[in-house]
Design an enzyme around this catalytic site. Sequence first.
Site, PDB file in Angstrom:
ATOM      1  N   ASP A  27      -9.110  -2.993 -11.355  1.00 54.09           N
ATOM      2  CA  ASP A  27      -9.447  -2.796  -9.940  1.00 54.09           C
ATOM      3  C   ASP A  27      -8.587  -1.670  -9.363  1.00 54.09           C
ATOM      4  OD1 ASP A  27      -7.051  -4.193 -10.149  1.00 54.09           O
ATOM      5  OD2 ASP A  27      -7.422  -5.450  -8.391  1.00 54.09           O
TER       6      ASP A  27
ATOM      7  N   ASP B 189      -3.209   0.443 -11.900  1.00 56.47           N
ATOM      8  CA  ASP B 189      -4.363   0.374 -12.817  1.00 56.47           C
ATOM      9  C   ASP B 189      -4.681   1.772 -13.356  1.00 56.47           C
ATOM     10  OD1 ASP B 189      -4.860  -1.586 -10.413  1.00 56.47           O
ATOM     11  OD2 ASP B 189      -5.980  -2.483 -12.076  1.00 56.47           O
TER      12      ASP B 189
ATOM     13  N   ASN C 182      -7.835  -5.415  -5.728  1.00 57.20           N
ATOM     14  CA  ASN C 182      -7.036  -4.547  -4.851  1.00 57.20           C
ATOM     15  C   ASN C 182      -7.864  -4.003  -3.702  1.00 57.20           C
ATOM     16  OD1 ASN C 182      -4.779  -4.515  -6.512  1.00 57.20           O
ATOM     17  ND2 ASN C 182      -5.449  -2.688  -7.618  1.00 57.20           N
TER      18      ASN C 182
ATOM     19  N   THR D  41      -6.521  -6.110 -15.718  1.00 62.34           N
ATOM     20  CA  THR D  41      -5.426  -5.773 -14.800  1.00 62.34           C
ATOM     21  C   THR D  41      -5.838  -5.996 -13.337  1.00 62.34           C
ATOM     22  OG1 THR D  41      -6.058  -3.432 -14.751  1.00 62.34           O
ATOM     23  CG2 THR D  41      -4.436  -4.091 -16.412  1.00 62.34           C
TER      24      THR D  41
ATOM     25  N   PHE E  19      -0.590 -11.778  -7.177  1.00 58.69           N
ATOM     26  CA  PHE E  19      -1.851 -11.423  -6.512  1.00 58.69           C
ATOM     27  C   PHE E  19      -3.102 -11.675  -7.374  1.00 58.69           C
ATOM     28  CE2 PHE E  19      -5.155  -8.234  -5.577  1.00 58.69           C
ATOM     29  CZ  PHE E  19      -5.428  -8.540  -4.252  1.00 58.69           C
ATOM     30  N   ASN E  20      -3.136 -11.135  -8.605  1.00 59.04           N
ATOM     31  CA  ASN E  20      -4.372 -11.207  -9.407  1.00 59.04           C
ATOM     32  C   ASN E  20      -4.797 -12.653  -9.672  1.00 59.04           C
ATOM     33  OD1 ASN E  20      -4.620  -8.439  -9.620  1.00 59.04           O
ATOM     34  ND2 ASN E  20      -3.544  -8.320 -11.589  1.00 59.04           N
TER      35      ASN E  20
ATOM     36  N   HIS F 216       3.019  -2.432 -12.514  1.00 57.70           N
ATOM     37  CA  HIS F 216       2.569  -3.671 -13.148  1.00 57.70           C
ATOM     38  C   HIS F 216       1.580  -3.446 -14.300  1.00 57.70           C
ATOM     39  CE1 HIS F 216       4.141  -5.761  -9.576  1.00 57.70           C
ATOM     40  NE2 HIS F 216       3.491  -4.884  -8.838  1.00 57.70           N
ATOM     41  N   ASP F 217       0.432  -2.852 -13.955  1.00 50.67           N
ATOM     42  CA  ASP F 217      -0.701  -2.876 -14.897  1.00 50.67           C
ATOM     43  C   ASP F 217      -0.455  -2.045 -16.157  1.00 50.67           C
ATOM     44  OD1 ASP F 217      -1.926  -4.483 -13.082  1.00 50.67           O
ATOM     45  OD2 ASP F 217      -3.143  -2.897 -12.202  1.00 50.67           O
TER      46      ASP F 217
HETATM   47  C1  BDR Z   1      -1.229  -6.719  -9.352  1.00 50.83           C
HETATM   48  O1  BDR Z   1      -1.923  -6.690  -8.119  1.00 50.83           O
HETATM   49  C2  BDR Z   1      -2.368  -5.383  -7.853  1.00 50.83           C
HETATM   50  O2  BDR Z   1      -1.923  -5.058  -6.573  1.00 50.83           O
HETATM   51  C3  BDR Z   1      -1.804  -4.479  -8.916  1.00 50.83           C
HETATM   52  O3  BDR Z   1      -2.753  -3.481  -9.296  1.00 50.83           O
HETATM   53  C4  BDR Z   1      -1.527  -5.426 -10.051  1.00 50.83           C
HETATM   54  O4  BDR Z   1      -2.672  -5.596 -10.868  1.00 50.83           O
HETATM   55  C5  BDR Z   1       0.238  -6.974  -9.097  1.00 50.83           C
HETATM   56  O5  BDR Z   1       0.404  -8.204  -8.487  1.00 50.83           O
HETATM   57 CA    CA Z   2      -4.638  -4.125 -10.672  1.00 47.31          CA
END
Ligand code: BDR
Ligand code: CA
Length: 325
Positions: free
Chosen positions: A9, A14, A36, A120, A161-162, A228-229
């Site tokens: 996303d 990403d 996102n 991701t 979040f994800n 992160h991703d």
């Molecule tokens: C995740 O949430 C999104 O904001 C980032 O792309 C990552 O996948 C981090 O919590």
């Molecule tokens: Ca992401």
Amino acid sequence: MIKVILDCDPGQDDAFAIMRAAQHLDLLGVTTVGGNGFLPNVTRNALVVLEQIGHTEIPVYPGHAGPSTHELVTAPNVHGKSGMDGPVVTEPKRKPEEKHAVDFIVETVMNTDDVTLIATGPLTNIAAALNREPGIAKKAAGLYIMGGGAYAGNWTPAAEFNIWVDAEAAYKVFHSGIDLHMVGVNLTRQCPVDAKFIAGLRAIGTHAAVFSAELCDFFARGGDAHLHDACAVAWLIDPSLIESAYLHVDIELNGTLTRGMTVTDMRHLQTTKRDVDIDLSSTARWDDHEEGSPFRGQAPNTHVAMRLNYEKFVELVQETMRNYL
Ligand code: BDR
Ligand code: CA
């Protein structure tokens, strides 16, 4: 090269996952999911990234716009209005494919040996694919996700979040039996996007490196950002970058404070007097306890990323950006 499908996303981080996967893995397709940002935005962003690095042969398949059980929550506070603010780019010339992401994932995994899935964003598409064809869990070579965290959240104190966005989908995935690698925020906090990292990219000077630096300028504007991703993709490209523990992880669906938490059973890691000295190789101790004992817990189902070699990670990201024009 390892065959992969990247479900994402984009998202500045990403984008790094796409750029690294397109160069170091056999990227069969990019699939997009509402997360996102809203689906049309993240799909456009995936096309932008591929065009910026000259990989317009890689198809992009739009998937689900959001969870099937509730409304999508997006994160414009983190990623900006477009879902991937930062560089000023021309609109992509290409259109996404007509085929739905879930159809592409199911058909590709079931008809091709050794495809690894990477996710991701929220796990909505992956869960839908598993619902449609449970055989994916065994046919796929594995699934690497950025999501969750061993005792750490970012969207809430407990949840990342994800996973939080579509906890029901995450529950489906974690219970599917697929060989699962989890890169959570406990790991990605070791991967800062700081001034030094951004300057290092900019100094490389290729178009891809400057594009990446501009993504980071926006992403890190608040001063506390993590890539992160890119960590999930990096683990698959070079397993020596990350140390992990094989643990049981389950998804909290009902907690009033903890919905979306990846509840990670770390009770059977061998501990020393200081928690930071945990012996990560001692993960099989879950069966030291008799069946029925509350201390036994459940059998491990997830390789949980614990420690990152950040210096090497940075070198490899820089190498990727150097190799693009
Ligand atoms: C995740 O949430 C999104 O904001 C980032 O792309 C990552 O996948 C981090 O919590
Ligand atoms: Ca992401």
